[in-house]
Design a protein around this motif. Structure first.
Motif, PDB file in Angstrom:
ATOM      1  N   ASP A  86       1.107  -1.704   0.363  1.00 13.52           N
ATOM      2  CA  ASP A  86      -0.283  -0.100  -0.235  1.00 13.52           C
ATOM      3  C   ASP A  86       0.340   1.208   0.215  1.00 13.52           C
ATOM      4  N   ALA A  87       1.997   0.974   0.704  1.00 17.03           N
ATOM      5  CA  ALA A  87       2.998   1.992   0.487  1.00 17.03           C
ATOM      6  C   ALA A  87       4.402   2.136   0.352  1.00 17.03           C
ATOM      7  N   VAL A  88       5.324   2.754  -0.178  1.00 14.51           N
ATOM      8  CA  VAL A  88       6.448   2.406   0.291  1.00 14.51           C
ATOM      9  C   VAL A  88       7.201   3.418   0.800  1.00 14.51           C
ATOM     10  N   PHE A  89       8.873   3.570   1.287  1.00 16.66           N
ATOM     11  CA  PHE A  89       9.206   4.768   1.826  1.00 16.66           C
ATOM     12  C   PHE A  89      10.630   4.129   1.655  1.00 16.66           C
ATOM     13  N   VAL A  90      12.219   4.843   1.945  1.00 13.59           N
ATOM     14  CA  VAL A  90      13.512   4.957   1.942  1.00 13.59           C
ATOM     15  C   VAL A  90      12.906   4.642   3.658  1.00 13.59           C
ATOM     16  N   ALA A  91      13.780   3.941   3.965  1.00 15.19           N
ATOM     17  CA  ALA A  91      14.487   3.903   5.990  1.00 15.19           C
ATOM     18  C   ALA A  91      15.273   4.567   5.366  1.00 15.19           C
ATOM     19  N   LEU A  92      15.180   5.983   6.516  1.00 11.45           N
ATOM     20  CA  LEU A  92      16.344   5.969   6.588  1.00 11.45           C
ATOM     21  C   LEU A  92      17.808   5.740   7.816  1.00 11.45           C
ATOM     22  N   SER A  93      16.384   5.057   8.867  1.00 11.72           N
ATOM     23  CA  SER A  93      16.793   5.036  10.019  1.00 11.72           C
ATOM     24  C   SER A  93      16.671   3.308  10.568  1.00 11.72           C
ATOM     25  N   GLY A  94      17.690   3.214  11.426  1.00 12.59           N
ATOM     26  CA  GLY A  94      17.430   1.103  11.977  1.00 12.59           C
ATOM     27  C   GLY A  94      15.854   1.046  12.065  1.00 12.59           C
ATOM     28  N   LYS A  95      15.336  -0.433  12.204  1.00 11.60           N
ATOM     29  CA  LYS A  95      14.268  -0.825  13.102  1.00 11.60           C
ATOM     30  C   LYS A  95      13.368  -0.470  14.029  1.00 11.60           C
ATOM     31  N   ARG A  96      14.631  -0.679  15.253  1.00 13.32           N
ATOM     32  CA  ARG A  96      14.018   0.207  16.050  1.00 13.32           C
ATOM     33  C   ARG A  96      13.278   1.889  15.616  1.00 13.32           C
ATOM     34  N   GLY A  97      14.492   3.027  15.052  1.00 15.71           N
ATOM     35  CA  GLY A  97      13.500   3.931  15.210  1.00 15.71           C
ATOM     36  C   GLY A  97      11.898   3.891  14.710  1.00 15.71           C
ATOM     37  N   LEU A  98      12.370   3.232  13.221  1.00 21.89           N
ATOM     38  CA  LEU A  98      10.683   2.725  12.632  1.00 21.89           C
ATOM     39  C   LEU A  98      10.213   2.808  13.534  1.00 21.89           C
ATOM     40  N   LEU A  99      10.190   1.148  14.775  1.00 22.26           N
ATOM     41  CA  LEU A  99       9.349   0.991  15.241  1.00 22.26           C
ATOM     42  C   LEU A  99       8.670   1.770  16.481  1.00 22.26           C
ATOM     43  N   LYS A 100       9.103   2.776  16.840  1.00 24.74           N
ATOM     44  CA  LYS A 100       9.290   3.752  17.604  1.00 24.74           C
ATOM     45  C   LYS A 100       8.659   5.195  17.390  1.00 24.74           C
ATOM     46  N   THR A 101       8.464   5.480  15.554  1.00 30.48           N
ATOM     47  CA  THR A 101       8.201   6.294  14.892  1.00 30.48           C
ATOM     48  C   THR A 101       6.965   5.909  14.382  1.00 30.48           C
ATOM     49  N   LEU A 102       7.033   5.005  13.839  1.00 28.45           N
ATOM     50  CA  LEU A 102       5.567   4.513  13.390  1.00 28.45           C
ATOM     51  C   LEU A 102       4.290   3.620  14.073  1.00 28.45           C
ATOM     52  N   LYS A 103       5.062   3.049  14.549  1.00 27.03           N
ATOM     53  CA  LYS A 103       3.924   2.014  16.132  1.00 27.03           C
ATOM     54  C   LYS A 103       2.949   0.976  15.057  1.00 27.03           C
ATOM     55  N   PRO A 104       3.788   0.186  14.296  1.00 24.57           N
ATOM     56  CA  PRO A 104       2.945  -0.507  13.372  1.00 24.57           C
ATOM     57  C   PRO A 104       2.494  -1.755  14.114  1.00 24.57           C
ATOM     58  N   ASP A 105       1.348  -2.472  13.608  1.00 24.47           N
ATOM     59  CA  ASP A 105       0.777  -3.682  14.772  1.00 24.47           C
ATOM     60  C   ASP A 105       1.369  -4.841  14.619  1.00 24.47           C
ATOM     61  N   VAL A 106       2.248  -4.816  13.310  1.00 27.41           N
ATOM     62  CA  VAL A 106       2.458  -5.821  13.122  1.00 27.41           C
ATOM     63  C   VAL A 106       4.576  -5.877  12.359  1.00 27.41           C
ATOM     64  N   VAL A 107       5.104  -6.481  12.303  1.00 27.48           N
ATOM     65  CA  VAL A 107       6.716  -6.028  11.947  1.00 27.48           C
ATOM     66  C   VAL A 107       6.435  -7.735  10.732  1.00 27.48           C
ATOM     67  N   VAL A 108       6.943  -7.563   9.634  1.00 26.23           N
ATOM     68  CA  VAL A 108       6.712  -9.257   9.237  1.00 26.23           C
ATOM     69  C   VAL A 108       8.854  -8.607   8.894  1.00 26.23           C
ATOM     70  N   PHE A 109       9.445  -9.848   9.156  1.00 20.68           N
ATOM     71  CA  PHE A 109      11.344  -9.647   8.962  1.00 20.68           C
ATOM     72  C   PHE A 109      11.012 -10.139   7.628  1.00 20.68           C
ATOM     73  N   ASN A 110      12.018  -9.791   6.646  1.00 21.16           N
ATOM     74  CA  ASN A 110      12.100 -10.091   5.144  1.00 21.16           C
ATOM     75  C   ASN A 110      13.190 -11.522   5.564  1.00 21.16           C
ATOM     76  N   GLY A 111      12.613 -12.373   5.653  1.00 18.56           N
ATOM     77  CA  GLY A 111      13.682 -13.677   5.402  1.00 18.56           C
ATOM     78  C   GLY A 111      14.406 -14.382   4.269  1.00 18.56           C
ATOM     79  N   THR A 112      15.034 -13.564   3.079  1.00 18.51           N
ATOM     80  CA  THR A 112      15.522 -13.517   2.068  1.00 18.51           C
ATOM     81  C   THR A 112      16.495 -13.848   2.347  1.00 18.51           C
ATOM     82  N   ASP A 113      17.774 -13.521   3.436  1.00 19.52           N
ATOM     83  CA  ASP A 113      19.069 -12.679   3.581  1.00 19.52           C
ATOM     84  C   ASP A 113      19.964 -14.280   3.586  1.00 19.52           C
ATOM     85  N   THR A 114      21.298 -14.629   3.088  1.00 21.64           N
ATOM     86  CA  THR A 114      21.792 -15.688   3.109  1.00 21.64           C
ATOM     87  C   THR A 114      22.588 -15.584   3.577  1.00 21.64           C
TER      88      THR A 114
END
Length: 140
Positions: A86-114
């Motif tokens: 639904d929406a895309v942005f450039v994440a300029l801060s780490g996850k902790r900063g995003l969580l504090k700022t955005l307060k999403p209900d769910v966070v899905v970690f991308n599991g494709t990293d090798t």
């Protein structure tokens, strides 16, 4: 979209009773089945999906001087074209900063990293996030 626009959208959607899901990642070229799987799966965790694209600088620092292959604006366009996003942005801060700022209900970690050492770091962060943000549902 800017982070301020994303914050406003999250607040609006949550005031409407919608569950907001946050995912982040590099999502660099070439697009691969892991990206497709991630976008198909993430929509099942809520009503609205926002994706934070890792900045070019973060990607270079983490993956090397030849990365990203596609710049952040190109990666944003590719991700935004997915029907589950639904929406895309450039994440300029780490996850902790995003969580504090955005307060999403769910966070899905991308599991494709090798990169297994990175994956282990993410797992440790996830455990810390669960303690720090008990009202957010975290999914790997």
């Amino acid at each position: 979209m800017t982070i301020l626009e994303i914050i406003a959208l999250v607040k609006q959607w949550q005031s409407e009773g919608k569950k907001v899901v946050l995912g982040t990642g590099t999502f660099d070229a070439p697009t691969h089945p892991g990206h497709v799987d991630f976008f198909e799966t993430i929509g099942g965790y809520g009503d609205k999906v926002i994706i934070g694209i890792n900045s070019d600088k973060f990607t270079r620092d983490r993956k090397g001087p030849d990365r990203p292959i596609m710049n952040e604006s190109g990666r944003m366009r590719v991700v935004a074209s997915n029907r589950n996003v639904d929406a895309v942005f450039v994440a300029l801060s780490g996850k902790r900063g995003l969580l504090k700022t955005l307060k999403p209900d769910v966070v899905v970690f991308n599991g494709t990293d090798t990169d297994k050492s990175y994956e282990k770091q993410q797992e440790e962060k996830l455990n810390n996030f669960k303690k720090e943000f008990p009202n957010i549902n975290f999914v790997i």
